[in-house]
Every structure is written in C-alpha cells, then in structure tokens.
Design an enzyme around this catalytic site. Structure first.
Site, PDB file in Angstrom:
ATOM      1  N   HIS A 175      29.363  42.770  39.349  1.00  0.00           N
ATOM      2  CA  HIS A 175      30.151  43.948  39.220  1.00  0.00           C
ATOM      3  C   HIS A 175      29.752  45.467  38.515  1.00  0.00           C
ATOM      4  CE1 HIS A 175      33.545  42.760  41.839  1.00  0.00           C
ATOM      5  NE2 HIS A 175      33.503  41.622  41.335  1.00  0.00           N
ATOM      6  N   ASP A 234      34.667  42.719  45.726  1.00  0.00           N
ATOM      7  CA  ASP A 234      35.883  41.789  46.075  1.00  0.00           C
ATOM      8  C   ASP A 234      36.776  42.354  46.987  1.00  0.00           C
ATOM      9  OD1 ASP A 234      35.163  40.364  43.779  1.00  0.00           O
ATOM     10  OD2 ASP A 234      36.527  41.202  42.359  1.00  0.00           O
ATOM     11  N   GLU A 269      34.922  31.911  44.183  1.00  0.00           N
ATOM     12  CA  GLU A 269      35.900  33.087  44.269  1.00  0.00           C
ATOM     13  C   GLU A 269      35.722  33.484  45.936  1.00  0.00           C
ATOM     14  OE1 GLU A 269      34.914  36.103  41.554  1.00  0.00           O
ATOM     15  OE2 GLU A 269      35.794  34.973  40.047  1.00  0.00           O
ATOM     16  N   HIS A 326      34.624  37.048  46.457  1.00  0.00           N
ATOM     17  CA  HIS A 326      33.628  37.777  45.905  1.00  0.00           C
ATOM     18  C   HIS A 326      32.410  37.616  46.466  1.00  0.00           C
ATOM     19  CE1 HIS A 326      31.382  39.024  42.021  1.00  0.00           C
ATOM     20  NE2 HIS A 326      30.289  38.285  42.521  1.00  0.00           N
TER      21      HIS A 326
END
EC number: 3.4.13.22
Length: 212
Positions: free
Chosen positions: A117, A124, A185, A188
């Site tokens: 990120h 996301d 996740e 993600h």
C-alpha cells in the site's frame, strides 16, 4: 490455508525493488471509491498509474462494479496500523514471542518495509451493484482473521455459496489484468510490489515506497 506465503516471509522480503517511477494517480475520476477510509489529502484514492490502468480494463458481469476502499497508504499510517495490530495480538496471545507476533501480524497488516500500500501498488476493494450496494463477499473488508474466524482468507469455504461465487468473479476479473491476491485477505490485490514479484517469479518489484 497453512501453505499461504505471508508477506513477512524471506522469499518476499528478499526481493529487490527497481522502481519504475510511475506517478500516483487519483482513481476517483473513473472508478467507484467508497469514502469509509478517506483522508483529508485523498491519499486513499491514489494508485500507481499502471495499477490504475489495469483496474480501468477490468471486465465484470452486467450490473456488477468494482468499489475501491483503499489504495495508497502513507508510511506513517502503515507503521501505526501494523504496530497497533501487533500489540492487539500480544494481548490476545501473551505467550507468543516477538518474532511470532511479527509473522502473525503480517497476515493482516504488512510490515512497513514491504507494504504494497505504501508503494501505491495495492488496492483493497469489493464488488457492488448499480446502486452502490456491496455484494455478499463473506466478510466485511478489513475483517481480521480473529474477527472472522478465518473467513477473510480468500479460499475460505466457511461462507455462503453466494459469497464464494462473488469472490470467484472478483478473482477472475482481477487476475485477467495481472493483479495478484494476498491469500489472507480476499479484498487485497496488488501489482508490481514484492508479493506480486514473488508470485509471478519476477526478479524484482517495480514499485517501492513512495510519497504522495
């Protein structure tokens, strides 16, 4: 799920970065962006140009759309979130060593030195309908492994059949434009970072930490 390679794994952290110096761009001009994690500077809605262009090319079924929740994250915020989650785990699992806590925390928040990120390389996101209503994906975006009892893992089957199908739709669309998923996740996805390089067998990442 035991075979998942975490972002703190040496196979990921040892990969060098040769930054291509692409700029960060604001994706609000052409993608649906949810404001739940909005910051005053609008950093959350930025991604590297190459990542943004790949999202622009995504093809989804009629009436289904991407909804971005967070893209770029400043280094200071990444560090804060990682340390806070690590300390939460320390309280929950007091017998864990510092090394074990570091690895466990990386299931949900990347250590700042390898965080995609902070490179503008990760996004996301979820799916929504024409009215902006989120589809059933099995958990909320950013549900921790503890909160969701592992249902946040992309391959989890402890979710509804509808959520399983929606995750498949999301994965098919994003993999088609070159993005890779972080398996703990479902929301993600990234391109050009160290985890992408490891997954794709590349010698180096093309995006490293950047300032907006």
């Amino acid at each position: 799920m035991g075979d998942v390679i975490l972002i703190s794994d040496p196979r990921v952290t040892s990969i060098p970065v040769i930054d291509c110096l692409e700029p960060l761009v604001d994706v609000r001009a052409f993608l649906r962006v949810d404001p739940r994690l909005a910051d005053p500077a609008g950093a959350f809605a930025h991604l590297r140009e190459g990542v943004a262009e790949r999202l622009r090319r995504v093809v989804l079924p009629l009436g289904v759309h991407l909804m971005v929740v967070e893209g770029y994250r400043p280094v200071s915020l990444q560090r804060k979130w990682f340390e806070e989650y690590r300390e939460t785990l320390r309280t929950t699992f007091p017998d864990m060593s510092s090394d074990e806590l570091h690895v466990a925390a990386s299931r949900f928040v990347s250590p700042v030195e390898v965080a995609p990120h902070t490179a503008g390389a990760a996004v996301d996101l979820t799916l929504c309908d024409d009215d902006g209503v989120e589809l059933d994906m099995g958990t909320e975006v950013n549900a921790t492994p503890e909160q969701s009892d592992g249902a946040c893992y992309t391959a989890s089957t402890d979710i509804s059949a509808e959520a399983v199908q929606n995750r498949k739709v999301l994965a098919t669309a994003l993999e088609a434009v070159g993005l890779v998923n972080y398996p703990t996740e479902w929301w993600h996805w990234s391109y050009g970072d160290r985890y992408w390089a490891m997954t794709r067998g590349r010698e180096a990442a093309v995006y490293g930490p950047v300032e907006l």
